[in-house]
Write a protein that holds these residues in place. Sequence first.
Motif, PDB file in Angstrom:
ATOM      1  N   SER A 141      -6.886   6.107  -7.071  1.00 46.36           N
ATOM      2  CA  SER A 141      -5.942   5.494  -8.006  1.00 46.36           C
ATOM      3  C   SER A 141      -4.568   5.440  -7.334  1.00 46.36           C
ATOM      4  O   SER A 141      -4.104   6.443  -6.776  1.00 46.36           O
ATOM      5  CB  SER A 141      -5.875   6.313  -9.302  1.00 46.36           C
ATOM      6  OG  SER A 141      -4.939   5.749 -10.197  1.00 46.36           O
ATOM      7  N   TRP A 142      -3.934   4.248  -7.388  1.00 50.34           N
ATOM      8  CA  TRP A 142      -2.643   4.032  -6.719  1.00 50.34           C
ATOM      9  C   TRP A 142      -1.646   3.429  -7.712  1.00 50.34           C
ATOM     10  O   TRP A 142      -2.035   2.701  -8.625  1.00 50.34           O
ATOM     11  CB  TRP A 142      -2.789   3.096  -5.521  1.00 50.34           C
ATOM     12  CG  TRP A 142      -3.620   3.670  -4.406  1.00 50.34           C
ATOM     13  CD1 TRP A 142      -4.976   3.743  -4.345  1.00 50.34           C
ATOM     14  CD2 TRP A 142      -3.128   4.238  -3.199  1.00 50.34           C
ATOM     15  NE1 TRP A 142      -5.378   4.325  -3.171  1.00 50.34           N
ATOM     16  CE2 TRP A 142      -4.258   4.640  -2.438  1.00 50.34           C
ATOM     17  CE3 TRP A 142      -1.846   4.456  -2.674  1.00 50.34           C
ATOM     18  CZ2 TRP A 142      -4.144   5.242  -1.196  1.00 50.34           C
ATOM     19  CZ3 TRP A 142      -1.740   5.046  -1.410  1.00 50.34           C
ATOM     20  CH2 TRP A 142      -2.871   5.449  -0.699  1.00 50.34           C
ATOM     21  N   GLN A 143      -0.379   3.727  -7.482  1.00 52.15           N
ATOM     22  CA  GLN A 143       0.705   3.143  -8.274  1.00 52.15           C
ATOM     23  C   GLN A 143       1.599   2.302  -7.375  1.00 52.15           C
ATOM     24  O   GLN A 143       1.854   2.659  -6.221  1.00 52.15           O
ATOM     25  CB  GLN A 143       1.545   4.239  -8.948  1.00 52.15           C
ATOM     26  CG  GLN A 143       0.830   4.968 -10.066  1.00 52.15           C
ATOM     27  CD  GLN A 143       1.769   5.875 -10.839  1.00 52.15           C
ATOM     28  OE1 GLN A 143       2.993   5.728 -10.759  1.00 52.15           O
ATOM     29  NE2 GLN A 143       1.207   6.813 -11.583  1.00 52.15           N
ATOM     30  N   TYR A 144       2.065   1.177  -7.915  1.00 52.27           N
ATOM     31  CA  TYR A 144       3.038   0.334  -7.228  1.00 52.27           C
ATOM     32  C   TYR A 144       4.394   0.514  -7.915  1.00 52.27           C
ATOM     33  O   TYR A 144       4.507   0.362  -9.126  1.00 52.27           O
ATOM     34  CB  TYR A 144       2.614  -1.136  -7.274  1.00 52.27           C
ATOM     35  CG  TYR A 144       1.479  -1.449  -6.312  1.00 52.27           C
ATOM     36  CD1 TYR A 144       1.751  -1.944  -5.045  1.00 52.27           C
ATOM     37  CD2 TYR A 144       0.150  -1.234  -6.684  1.00 52.27           C
ATOM     38  CE1 TYR A 144       0.719  -2.232  -4.163  1.00 52.27           C
ATOM     39  CE2 TYR A 144      -0.891  -1.514  -5.804  1.00 52.27           C
ATOM     40  CZ  TYR A 144      -0.587  -2.009  -4.538  1.00 52.27           C
ATOM     41  OH  TYR A 144      -1.598  -2.283  -3.657  1.00 52.27           O
ATOM     42  N   MET A 145       5.388   0.871  -7.115  1.00 50.42           N
ATOM     43  CA  MET A 145       6.739   1.151  -7.624  1.00 50.42           C
ATOM     44  C   MET A 145       7.740   0.223  -6.938  1.00 50.42           C
ATOM     45  O   MET A 145       7.598  -0.126  -5.758  1.00 50.42           O
ATOM     46  CB  MET A 145       7.131   2.605  -7.368  1.00 50.42           C
ATOM     47  CG  MET A 145       6.062   3.632  -7.723  1.00 50.42           C
ATOM     48  SD  MET A 145       5.741   3.742  -9.489  1.00 50.42           S
ATOM     49  CE  MET A 145       7.299   4.429 -10.054  1.00 50.42           C
ATOM     50  N   GLU A 146       8.745  -0.178  -7.701  1.00 52.34           N
ATOM     51  CA  GLU A 146       9.859  -0.954  -7.127  1.00 52.34           C
ATOM     52  C   GLU A 146      11.029   0.003  -6.885  1.00 52.34           C
ATOM     53  O   GLU A 146      11.425   0.754  -7.773  1.00 52.34           O
ATOM     54  CB  GLU A 146      10.267  -2.067  -8.086  1.00 52.34           C
ATOM     55  CG  GLU A 146      11.367  -2.988  -7.541  1.00 52.34           C
ATOM     56  CD  GLU A 146      12.778  -2.436  -7.795  1.00 52.34           C
ATOM     57  OE1 GLU A 146      13.688  -2.779  -7.005  1.00 52.34           O
ATOM     58  OE2 GLU A 146      12.948  -1.662  -8.767  1.00 52.34           O
ATOM     59  N   LYS A 147      11.535  -0.012  -5.658  1.00 52.50           N
ATOM     60  CA  LYS A 147      12.669   0.846  -5.303  1.00 52.50           C
ATOM     61  C   LYS A 147      13.570   0.104  -4.327  1.00 52.50           C
ATOM     62  O   LYS A 147      13.120  -0.325  -3.260  1.00 52.50           O
ATOM     63  CB  LYS A 147      12.192   2.166  -4.679  1.00 52.50           C
ATOM     64  CG  LYS A 147      13.325   3.149  -4.404  1.00 52.50           C
ATOM     65  CD  LYS A 147      12.784   4.468  -3.918  1.00 52.50           C
ATOM     66  CE  LYS A 147      13.923   5.467  -3.693  1.00 52.50           C
ATOM     67  NZ  LYS A 147      13.425   6.777  -3.209  1.00 52.50           N
ATOM     68  N   ALA A 148      14.803  -0.067  -4.742  1.00 51.45           N
ATOM     69  CA  ALA A 148      15.817  -0.732  -3.900  1.00 51.45           C
ATOM     70  C   ALA A 148      15.344  -2.112  -3.453  1.00 51.45           C
ATOM     71  O   ALA A 148      15.509  -2.500  -2.298  1.00 51.45           O
ATOM     72  CB  ALA A 148      16.168   0.137  -2.699  1.00 51.45           C
ATOM     73  N   GLY A 149      14.696  -2.834  -4.352  1.00 51.22           N
ATOM     74  CA  GLY A 149      14.285  -4.198  -4.052  1.00 51.22           C
ATOM     75  C   GLY A 149      12.991  -4.319  -3.287  1.00 51.22           C
ATOM     76  O   GLY A 149      12.538  -5.434  -3.019  1.00 51.22           O
ATOM     77  N   SER A 150      12.344  -3.221  -2.936  1.00 51.24           N
ATOM     78  CA  SER A 150      11.078  -3.275  -2.208  1.00 51.24           C
ATOM     79  C   SER A 150       9.967  -2.668  -3.055  1.00 51.24           C
ATOM     80  O   SER A 150      10.221  -1.864  -3.954  1.00 51.24           O
ATOM     81  CB  SER A 150      11.192  -2.525  -0.877  1.00 51.24           C
ATOM     82  OG  SER A 150      11.441  -1.154  -1.109  1.00 51.24           O
ATOM     83  N   VAL A 151       8.751  -3.054  -2.737  1.00 57.89           N
ATOM     84  CA  VAL A 151       7.587  -2.558  -3.465  1.00 57.89           C
ATOM     85  C   VAL A 151       6.916  -1.475  -2.625  1.00 57.89           C
ATOM     86  O   VAL A 151       6.588  -1.687  -1.455  1.00 57.89           O
ATOM     87  CB  VAL A 151       6.594  -3.690  -3.764  1.00 57.89           C
ATOM     88  CG1 VAL A 151       5.352  -3.142  -4.457  1.00 57.89           C
ATOM     89  CG2 VAL A 151       7.242  -4.758  -4.634  1.00 57.89           C
ATOM     90  N   GLN A 152       6.729  -0.304  -3.238  1.00 55.81           N
ATOM     91  CA  GLN A 152       6.111   0.816  -2.545  1.00 55.81           C
ATOM     92  C   GLN A 152       4.802   1.187  -3.239  1.00 55.81           C
ATOM     93  O   GLN A 152       4.679   1.083  -4.459  1.00 55.81           O
ATOM     94  CB  GLN A 152       7.050   2.026  -2.538  1.00 55.81           C
ATOM     95  CG  GLN A 152       8.362   1.766  -1.800  1.00 55.81           C
ATOM     96  CD  GLN A 152       9.255   2.982  -1.796  1.00 55.81           C
ATOM     97  OE1 GLN A 152       8.940   4.007  -2.393  1.00 55.81           O
ATOM     98  NE2 GLN A 152      10.387   2.875  -1.111  1.00 55.81           N
ATOM     99  N   ARG A 153       3.846   1.648  -2.431  1.00 52.80           N
ATOM    100  CA  ARG A 153       2.514   2.003  -2.942  1.00 52.80           C
ATOM    101  C   ARG A 153       2.307   3.500  -2.752  1.00 52.80           C
ATOM    102  O   ARG A 153       2.479   4.032  -1.655  1.00 52.80           O
ATOM    103  CB  ARG A 153       1.432   1.226  -2.178  1.00 52.80           C
ATOM    104  CG  ARG A 153       0.003   1.412  -2.675  1.00 52.80           C
ATOM    105  CD  ARG A 153      -0.875   0.392  -1.954  1.00 52.80           C
ATOM    106  NE  ARG A 153      -2.281   0.479  -2.355  1.00 52.80           N
ATOM    107  CZ  ARG A 153      -3.222   1.066  -1.640  1.00 52.80           C
ATOM    108  NH1 ARG A 153      -2.890   1.637  -0.482  1.00 52.80           N
ATOM    109  NH2 ARG A 153      -4.468   1.079  -2.054  1.00 52.80           N
ATOM    110  N   LYS A 154       1.928   4.180  -3.853  1.00 47.93           N
ATOM    111  CA  LYS A 154       1.798   5.630  -3.812  1.00 47.93           C
ATOM    112  C   LYS A 154       0.504   6.036  -4.503  1.00 47.93           C
ATOM    113  O   LYS A 154       0.203   5.572  -5.600  1.00 47.93           O
ATOM    114  CB  LYS A 154       2.990   6.283  -4.521  1.00 47.93           C
ATOM    115  CG  LYS A 154       2.921   7.807  -4.555  1.00 47.93           C
ATOM    116  CD  LYS A 154       4.098   8.369  -5.341  1.00 47.93           C
ATOM    117  CE  LYS A 154       4.000   9.885  -5.430  1.00 47.93           C
ATOM    118  NZ  LYS A 154       5.118  10.453  -6.230  1.00 47.93           N
TER     119      LYS A 154
END
Length: 449
Positions: free
Chosen positions: A19-32
Motif C-alpha cells: 500500500s502506497w500514498q501519494y503526497m504533494e509537497k512543495a509542488g512535487s508529487v512524492q510516493r511513500k
Amino acid sequence: MAGDSTMHLATERYGSWESWQYMEKAGSVQRKQNDEKKRAWSFIDAFTSVFLPQGYPESVSEDYLSYQLWDTVQAFASSITGTLATQATLRGVGVGNKEATIAGATITWILRDGTGMLGRILFAWKKGTKLDCDAKKWRLFADVLNDIAIFMEIVAPAFPACFTLIVCTAGIFKSLVGVAGGATRAALTVHQARRDNMADVSAKDGSQETLVNLAGLLISLLIIPLVADNIILTFVLYFFFTGLHLFSNYQAVCSVVMETLNQARLSILTYHYLKEGSILTPVEANQREPVLPSFRRRLEIQLGTKLGNLVSSLSDFEKALQDNGKKYIIGVDKIKGRVLVCLSSGAGAPDELQAGFHAYVLLFFLELQASGPGPYKAAIQRCRDVADSAATNDQHWRLVTETHRLVDVAFPHFQTALQKAGWCTDHTLLDFDEWRVDWAEGNLQKKAL
C-alpha cells in the motif's frame, strides 16, 4: 512554514501485498509506502509470485490454499508410487534381461498405449457429461483408480504369462484417470478462478505440480537403488505412499466449497429446508456432500428424460399437466423406482432449478422422511398423507399434484434464500439430459370440449 505543508493526493495498493500514498509537497508529487504494509521483499514473496495466481488471495476462491496444499501432498505421493510402477514395468518388458527382445518390449508398450487410447475415448463418451456435475466424486475416483493401476503394474512382473494383459488393463485404468482427472481439474479451476483468470490459475497449478514432480524425481533417485532387488521394500513404500495419497485426496476434495448446485447438494438443501425451514450455507452443505459411493438403495431421479418414460397414455399426460403451468412436467415410475422430469425447450436455469427442487420434494415424500416443524407444515402433512397411501398410479399422480401446490408456495422463498446464503443460481450442474418437450395444453382443452 506554509510551503513545507504536505497534502494527501491518492492511495494505491497492489492487492493485499503493498500500500502506497501519494503526497504533494512543495509542488512535487512524492510516493511513500504505508508503514503498516511496509516489508522487505523476501524469498516467500518471490515463491508465491512464481507459483500462485496473480492477485492471490483475492483472485481465487477461499478454499484455494487448503485444496492446493493437500493436492501437492497427493501429487508427491503419486510421483513416488509412479516411479515404483515404472521400474516394475521396465523390468517386466525385459530391461536387464539378455533373453528379452526389443521387438517384444515394443509390442507390449504399443498394446498398452493402444488399449489406453480406446479406453479414453469410450470413457469420455459414456461419462463425459457427469464429470462437471460431480467433480469431487470423480476426482477421488480418478486417484483411487490410479493407485489400482500402479499396483497392477508393480505385481505384473510376477506373472510373466499374463504380463501383457495386466499392463494393458492398467493402461486402460490410467487412461480413465487421465480423462477424469483432467476434466475434474478443469471444473475445479473454473470454481477457483474468481477474476476470469482460469488460464493463470491453471498455469500456476501446472507449475506447482511440476515442482512437486521434480521433488519426487529427486527422492526417487535415492529410493530406486534401495528397491531395485527388494520386492518387500517396494510394497512397503507403495502401501505407505498410497495411503498418504488417498488420505490427501480425500482431504483435498472435502476442502472444496462449491457454490453451484449439483444433484447431491440440491438434495441436501431441499431435505434440510423441508425439515428445518432454513437454507444451509455453501460451507455447511459441502461438508455434508458425499464424495464416496453410497450403497444405500434409494429412488433414482432422471432429469430431462423422454416423455415416453413419463407417460404411457393420454390419461397420464392429462394428469401430468394438471395444476402445472410450469416449463417442466414431473411424474413417478414406482415400478422402476424413478422420479422423472421432462423439460420444456424454453426452460432456463431458474426452471431447471425449480424442476430439480420439485424432484427432490417428491423424492422426500416417496421416501417418507420425517417432516419436522418446517415452514409449510399443513402442506407437508397433506403430501405425507397421500404418500403414505401411494400404492396405485392414481395415488402417485395425486401426490404429484399436492407437491405442485407445495412447490408453488415454497420455491420462490427457497430460491431467494439460496441467493442470500451465497449460492449461485444463474446456472446449475444438475445433469439434465438433452431431451426437451413442447406440449400443447390447448389441444387437450379443445378435446375435452
